[in-house]
Design a protein around this motif. Structure first.
Motif, PDB file in Angstrom:
ATOM      1  N   ASP A  64       0.688  -1.269   0.012  1.00 61.08           N
ATOM      2  CA  ASP A  64       0.086  -0.082   0.023  1.00 61.08           C
ATOM      3  C   ASP A  64       0.745   1.202   0.056  1.00 61.08           C
ATOM      4  O   ASP A  64       0.493   2.342  -0.465  1.00 61.08           O
ATOM      5  N   ASN A  65       2.229   1.229   0.457  1.00 64.42           N
ATOM      6  CA  ASN A  65       3.051   2.167   0.445  1.00 64.42           C
ATOM      7  C   ASN A  65       3.994   2.480  -0.702  1.00 64.42           C
ATOM      8  O   ASN A  65       4.972   3.343  -0.383  1.00 64.42           O
ATOM      9  N   LEU A  66       3.918   1.793  -1.969  1.00 63.22           N
ATOM     10  CA  LEU A  66       4.790   2.040  -2.832  1.00 63.22           C
ATOM     11  C   LEU A  66       4.547   3.550  -3.499  1.00 63.22           C
ATOM     12  O   LEU A  66       3.584   3.857  -3.651  1.00 63.22           O
ATOM     13  N   PRO A  67       5.720   3.951  -3.944  1.00 59.50           N
ATOM     14  CA  PRO A  67       5.703   5.397  -4.619  1.00 59.50           C
ATOM     15  C   PRO A  67       4.804   4.956  -6.029  1.00 59.50           C
ATOM     16  O   PRO A  67       4.707   3.822  -6.381  1.00 59.50           O
ATOM     17  N   ASP A  68       4.153   6.007  -6.535  1.00 57.04           N
ATOM     18  CA  ASP A  68       3.382   6.084  -7.943  1.00 57.04           C
ATOM     19  C   ASP A  68       4.318   5.498  -8.976  1.00 57.04           C
ATOM     20  O   ASP A  68       5.370   5.941  -9.128  1.00 57.04           O
ATOM     21  N   GLY A  69       3.768   4.709  -9.481  1.00 55.95           N
ATOM     22  CA  GLY A  69       4.226   4.109 -10.810  1.00 55.95           C
ATOM     23  C   GLY A  69       5.295   2.828 -10.525  1.00 55.95           C
ATOM     24  O   GLY A  69       5.730   2.418 -11.495  1.00 55.95           O
ATOM     25  N   ALA A  70       5.635   2.678  -9.236  1.00 52.38           N
ATOM     26  CA  ALA A  70       6.693   1.514  -8.982  1.00 52.38           C
ATOM     27  C   ALA A  70       5.952   0.299  -9.259  1.00 52.38           C
ATOM     28  O   ALA A  70       4.861  -0.171  -8.851  1.00 52.38           O
ATOM     29  N   THR A  71       6.837  -0.567  -9.267  1.00 52.84           N
ATOM     30  CA  THR A  71       6.585  -2.061  -9.519  1.00 52.84           C
ATOM     31  C   THR A  71       7.357  -2.806  -8.582  1.00 52.84           C
ATOM     32  O   THR A  71       8.770  -2.758  -8.376  1.00 52.84           O
ATOM     33  N   LEU A  72       6.787  -3.877  -7.786  1.00 50.21           N
ATOM     34  CA  LEU A  72       7.363  -4.681  -6.717  1.00 50.21           C
ATOM     35  C   LEU A  72       7.617  -6.147  -7.191  1.00 50.21           C
ATOM     36  O   LEU A  72       6.659  -6.820  -7.459  1.00 50.21           O
ATOM     37  N   TYR A  73       8.641  -6.601  -6.673  1.00 52.91           N
ATOM     38  CA  TYR A  73       9.032  -8.190  -7.021  1.00 52.91           C
ATOM     39  C   TYR A  73       9.581  -8.729  -5.857  1.00 52.91           C
ATOM     40  O   TYR A  73      10.363  -8.021  -4.991  1.00 52.91           O
ATOM     41  N   ILE A  74       9.020  -9.847  -5.107  1.00 52.17           N
ATOM     42  CA  ILE A  74       9.411 -10.334  -3.776  1.00 52.17           C
ATOM     43  C   ILE A  74      10.139 -11.661  -4.016  1.00 52.17           C
ATOM     44  O   ILE A  74       9.853 -12.567  -4.963  1.00 52.17           O
ATOM     45  N   LEU A  75      11.089 -11.929  -3.261  1.00 54.10           N
ATOM     46  CA  LEU A  75      11.640 -13.143  -3.126  1.00 54.10           C
ATOM     47  C   LEU A  75      11.250 -13.787  -2.007  1.00 54.10           C
ATOM     48  O   LEU A  75      11.577 -13.376  -0.780  1.00 54.10           O
ATOM     49  N   ASP A  76      10.696 -14.942  -2.125  1.00 49.47           N
ATOM     50  CA  ASP A  76      10.102 -15.619  -0.851  1.00 49.47           C
ATOM     51  C   ASP A  76      10.287 -17.053  -0.846  1.00 49.47           C
ATOM     52  O   ASP A  76       9.688 -17.937  -1.354  1.00 49.47           O
ATOM     53  N   SER A  77      11.665 -17.655  -0.653  1.00 50.75           N
ATOM     54  CA  SER A  77      12.059 -19.006  -0.846  1.00 50.75           C
ATOM     55  C   SER A  77      11.554 -19.843   0.053  1.00 50.75           C
ATOM     56  O   SER A  77      11.061 -19.441   1.331  1.00 50.75           O
ATOM     57  N   VAL A  78      11.530 -21.084  -0.405  1.00 48.55           N
ATOM     58  CA  VAL A  78      10.913 -22.291   0.506  1.00 48.55           C
ATOM     59  C   VAL A  78      12.074 -22.418   1.666  1.00 48.55           C
ATOM     60  O   VAL A  78      13.061 -22.598   1.328  1.00 48.55           O
ATOM     61  N   PRO A  79      11.706 -22.628   2.968  1.00 47.65           N
ATOM     62  CA  PRO A  79      12.529 -22.953   3.898  1.00 47.65           C
ATOM     63  C   PRO A  79      13.085 -24.410   3.554  1.00 47.65           C
ATOM     64  O   PRO A  79      12.640 -25.236   3.116  1.00 47.65           O
ATOM     65  N   ARG A  80      14.567 -24.065   3.949  1.00 51.46           N
ATOM     66  CA  ARG A  80      15.341 -25.484   3.807  1.00 51.46           C
ATOM     67  C   ARG A  80      16.489 -25.769   4.964  1.00 51.46           C
ATOM     68  O   ARG A  80      16.978 -24.609   5.227  1.00 51.46           O
ATOM     69  N   PRO A  81      17.001 -26.967   5.210  1.00 52.10           N
ATOM     70  CA  PRO A  81      18.080 -26.981   6.249  1.00 52.10           C
ATOM     71  C   PRO A  81      19.383 -26.525   5.488  1.00 52.10           C
ATOM     72  O   PRO A  81      19.531 -26.515   4.380  1.00 52.10           O
ATOM     73  N   PRO A  82      20.151 -25.779   6.468  1.00 51.41           N
ATOM     74  CA  PRO A  82      21.438 -25.458   6.154  1.00 51.41           C
ATOM     75  C   PRO A  82      22.341 -26.837   5.840  1.00 51.41           C
ATOM     76  O   PRO A  82      21.930 -27.990   6.333  1.00 51.41           O
ATOM     77  N   TRP A  83      23.216 -26.933   4.964  1.00 54.75           N
ATOM     78  CA  TRP A  83      24.172 -28.124   4.568  1.00 54.75           C
ATOM     79  C   TRP A  83      24.737 -28.640   5.751  1.00 54.75           C
ATOM     80  O   TRP A  83      24.820 -29.874   5.980  1.00 54.75           O
ATOM     81  N   TRP A  84      25.193 -27.911   6.863  1.00 56.84           N
ATOM     82  CA  TRP A  84      25.780 -28.372   8.102  1.00 56.84           C
ATOM     83  C   TRP A  84      25.026 -29.229   8.900  1.00 56.84           C
ATOM     84  O   TRP A  84      25.266 -29.953   9.771  1.00 56.84           O
ATOM     85  N   LYS A  85      23.427 -29.109   8.830  1.00 53.09           N
ATOM     86  CA  LYS A  85      22.626 -29.953   9.769  1.00 53.09           C
ATOM     87  C   LYS A  85      22.864 -31.227   9.183  1.00 53.09           C
ATOM     88  O   LYS A  85      23.000 -32.289  10.318  1.00 53.09           O
ATOM     89  N   GLU A  86      22.697 -31.726   7.995  1.00 55.35           N
ATOM     90  CA  GLU A  86      22.997 -33.102   7.628  1.00 55.35           C
ATOM     91  C   GLU A  86      24.350 -33.517   7.930  1.00 55.35           C
ATOM     92  O   GLU A  86      24.852 -34.823   8.301  1.00 55.35           O
ATOM     93  N   TYR A  87      25.297 -32.571   7.720  1.00 57.26           N
ATOM     94  CA  TYR A  87      26.971 -32.921   7.901  1.00 57.26           C
ATOM     95  C   TYR A  87      27.179 -33.536   9.194  1.00 57.26           C
ATOM     96  O   TYR A  87      27.904 -34.468   9.194  1.00 57.26           O
ATOM     97  N   PHE A  88      26.494 -32.954  10.158  1.00 56.63           N
ATOM     98  CA  PHE A  88      26.639 -33.190  11.440  1.00 56.63           C
ATOM     99  C   PHE A  88      25.607 -33.958  12.102  1.00 56.63           C
ATOM    100  O   PHE A  88      25.870 -34.314  13.410  1.00 56.63           O
ATOM    101  N   ALA A  89      24.887 -34.438  11.233  1.00 52.59           N
ATOM    102  CA  ALA A  89      23.478 -35.414  11.883  1.00 52.59           C
ATOM    103  C   ALA A  89      22.837 -34.670  12.985  1.00 52.59           C
ATOM    104  O   ALA A  89      22.665 -35.026  14.032  1.00 52.59           O
ATOM    105  N   ILE A  90      22.552 -33.260  13.150  1.00 57.45           N
ATOM    106  CA  ILE A  90      22.048 -32.503  14.131  1.00 57.45           C
ATOM    107  C   ILE A  90      20.578 -32.965  14.146  1.00 57.45           C
ATOM    108  O   ILE A  90      19.875 -32.873  13.014  1.00 57.45           O
ATOM    109  N   ASP A  91      20.115 -33.557  15.242  1.00 55.07           N
ATOM    110  CA  ASP A  91      18.756 -33.952  15.589  1.00 55.07           C
ATOM    111  C   ASP A  91      17.960 -32.846  15.911  1.00 55.07           C
ATOM    112  O   ASP A  91      17.409 -32.948  17.228  1.00 55.07           O
ATOM    113  N   LYS A  92      17.622 -31.936  15.079  1.00 59.34           N
ATOM    114  CA  LYS A  92      16.773 -30.665  15.407  1.00 59.34           C
ATOM    115  C   LYS A  92      16.290 -30.021  14.273  1.00 59.34           C
ATOM    116  O   LYS A  92      16.941 -30.130  13.258  1.00 59.34           O
ATOM    117  N   GLU A  93      14.936 -29.685  14.381  1.00 59.54           N
ATOM    118  CA  GLU A  93      14.377 -29.043  12.898  1.00 59.54           C
ATOM    119  C   GLU A  93      15.234 -27.602  12.867  1.00 59.54           C
ATOM    120  O   GLU A  93      14.913 -26.779  13.622  1.00 59.54           O
TER     121      GLU A  93
END
Length: 559
Positions: free
Chosen positions: A35-64
């Motif tokens: 609602d607060n974009l300047p007149d004539g402006a166009t907005l694009y959003i990046l909203d990526s899917v959550p994924r685990p960091p690589w080091w979670k599997e590397y160290f077999a971390i038992d936590k979400e």
């Protein structure tokens, strides 16, 4: 007091807007309400899917554990031009050809107080060397050891002049402009109008005249001609054409590379244009069919060892090349990071005059071998006045290895230090020239280095000849000879070398001159047999790699 917020701002080239400035296949969404974009402006959003960091599997971390990337691009039309405000790591979704590469730097140069600079990012295209220099106190550009003759200023940070402080107090400019400001959303258009005026101003030439030896080429007609020369060199596999990573890279992260654009490639553990030529051959792409759009569509991608992508760069942006336009005698153009730069004509003339007077006739045998090491050893075996010191080390124990030279001989009452390099590639030659200076400096400053050199000399020749050489070195009767192996015509002298190699050579020769060491360069005739390419042995990897919707098994380059 209003809160100050950080902005990263790009200026699109004329003719580009939200409709045509984004890469095909981008993952940005444009169906978000704001609602607060300047007149004539166009907005694009990046909203990526959550994924685990690589080091979670590397160290077999038992936590979400999950992580996400968020970002936005706002296209803002201003006076028949279009600005892009980037938030988060999403600016790579812009086409390389869509924005002005000198926007941030020019605005910064026009807005900064030249006495209150804090940081510089520079590029030495001759060695593809990038450097960031920061000072603890506000200073002038000269205190940053900025070499106006050989360095392109990529980014500058400092405090702005008084008349610009109502917009922002600090600015950092390269391709984009990074500022902090407390303005509201409805003031963004007004701010961008001011930024456009600063970009179109040339007042910076008064405050920073020393950066004008190298300037960007903006004329589309000239760029078309230069791109055509680039394609000609590409199709002929010109040895002056190089492929580099157009960014500061953290090589401690085990950086590998792949190519994309016509399918996935093998994984390479270095970056070299021959790998890209091999990629084209593998995909059945004729070099004659390659045009600028293909070079912009194909990518050099830095990855981890499994091929997971980190940074993408178009091939066009990764090429380094020097060119001369027919009919423009003495004018040199340099391609770097997807942009062409014109080098001041008078400066090129001064450069040639300085170097050509120091180009000598070669007194070494022609090159007929398969490697520099073999050449150095064989020519010394066949000439008892030459001593081979290739791969030897004269640095004090525990310090980085420094080679005294490749070949050493007595010329009259002077010890001549020969530094030999096969090819006229910019990065290799810049290393060669620096090596020549570093060796002399070490011999001057470290008695242990001279002791090691004397021991090497005595071990490789007869006592009388050894003592004559050692006497010259102790009395500092020395000279340095840069011997460049090339099939090019030696009568062309310095014009045989790429632009930034010439600049590097002049800089290092002047450094030797300050030490009262004469220096010259010679061309060794390359008469070696033409080498056929061969495939390298590779071991298969089973880990899949995903990139731009492609999943492919890749092979590890084994060395």
């Amino acid at each position: 007091m209003a809160k100050s917020r950080s902005f990263s701002i790009y200026l699109l080239k004329p003719g580009y807007s939200a409709a045509n400035a984004l890469r095909l296949g981008h993952a940005l969404a444009d169906n978000v309400v704001a609602d607060n974009l300047p007149d004539g402006a166009t907005l694009y959003i990046l909203d990526s899917v959550p994924r685990p960091p690589w080091w979670k599997e590397y160290f077999a971390i038992d936590k979400e554990l999950t992580q996400v990337q968020k970002g936005a691009l706002i296209f803002l039309p201003v006076r028949e031009r279009c600005f892009v405000l980037s938030f988060g790591h999403v600016s790579h979704n812009l086409l390389d050809a869509s924005y002005e590469y000198d926007f941030g730097l020019r605005v910064t140069l026009n807005s900064l107080d030249p006495r209150k600079l804090k940081s510089t990012d520079t590029l030495d295209p001759g060695a593809a060397k990038r450097m960031r220099t920061q000072l603890p106190v506000e200073s002038e550009l000269t205190y940053f050891d900025f070499d106006r003759d050989s360095t392109i200023l990529r980014s500058l940070t400092g405090k702005v002049r008084e008349e610009c402080r109502e917009l922002f107090r600090h600015a950092t400019g390269g391709s984009n402009l990074r500022i902090s400001s407390d303005i509201s959303a409805d003031q963004l258009c007004g701010m961008c109008e001011r930024l456009l005026a600063l970009y179109e101003d040339d007042q910076y030439k008064v405050a920073f005249p020393e950066i004008q030896n190298i300037v960007p080429v903006c004329d589309p007609a000239q760029i078309f001609v230069l791109n055509d020369l680039l394609l000609q060199a590409f199709r002929e596999r010109d040895t002056g054409l190089c492929l580099t990573v157009p960014d500061i890279v953290n090589y401690s992260d085990n950086v590998f590379s792949v190519f994309l654009g016509a399918g996935s490639s093998l994984i390479y553990n270095d970056v070299h244009i021959d790998h890209y030529f091999g990629y084209l051959d593998e995909k059945g792409i004729d070099r004659e069919a390659v045009d600028i759009e293909v070079l912009r569509g194909h990518s050099l991608v830095l990855t981890d060892e499994n091929g997971s992508p980190r940074n993408h760069y178009t091939i066009f942006k990764s090429l380094v090349f020097d060119a001369c336009i027919e009919g423009e005698e003495g004018q040199t153009y340099h391609l770097c990071e997807g942009s062409w730069y014109k080098v001041d004509r008078d400066y090129v003339a001064r450069l040639s005059a300085y170097l050509d007077s120091r180009c000598a006739d070669c007194d070494l045998a022609a090159y007929t071998y398969s490697s520099e090491g073999e050449y150095n050893q064989k020519v010394s075996d066949n000439d008892n006045t030459l001593i081979c010191l290739d791969m030897e080390n004269i640095s004090p124990d525990g310090q980085k290895q420094v080679e005294p030279c490749d070949l050493l001989r007595l010329r009259g009452n002077t010890a001549a230090f020969y530094h030999v390099k096969l090819s006229t590639l910019s990065a290799q030659l810049s290393h060669l020239f620096n090596q020549g200076v570093n060796a002399i400096e070490l011999l001057r400053l470290e008695p242990r280095a001279q002791e090691k050199l004397e021991a090497l000399i005595r071990d490789r020749t007869n006592a009388e000849y050894a003592e004559a050489l050692i006497s010259c070195i102790r009395e500092q009767n020395c000279c340095v000879v840069f011997a460049i192996v090339t099939p090019k015509d030696a009568t062309a002298k310095s014009l045989n070398l790429p632009l930034f190699s010439r600049i590097s050579l002049m800089r290092n020769m002047k450094a030797l001159q300050l030490m009262n060491i004469p220096a010259e360069f010679v061309f060794v005739a390359d008469q070696s047999a033409e080498k056929e390419g061969r495939k390298r042995k590779r071991t298969r990897r089973t880990a899949p790699r995903e990139d731009a919707g492609e999943a492919a098994a890749v092979a590890m380059d084994a060395r």
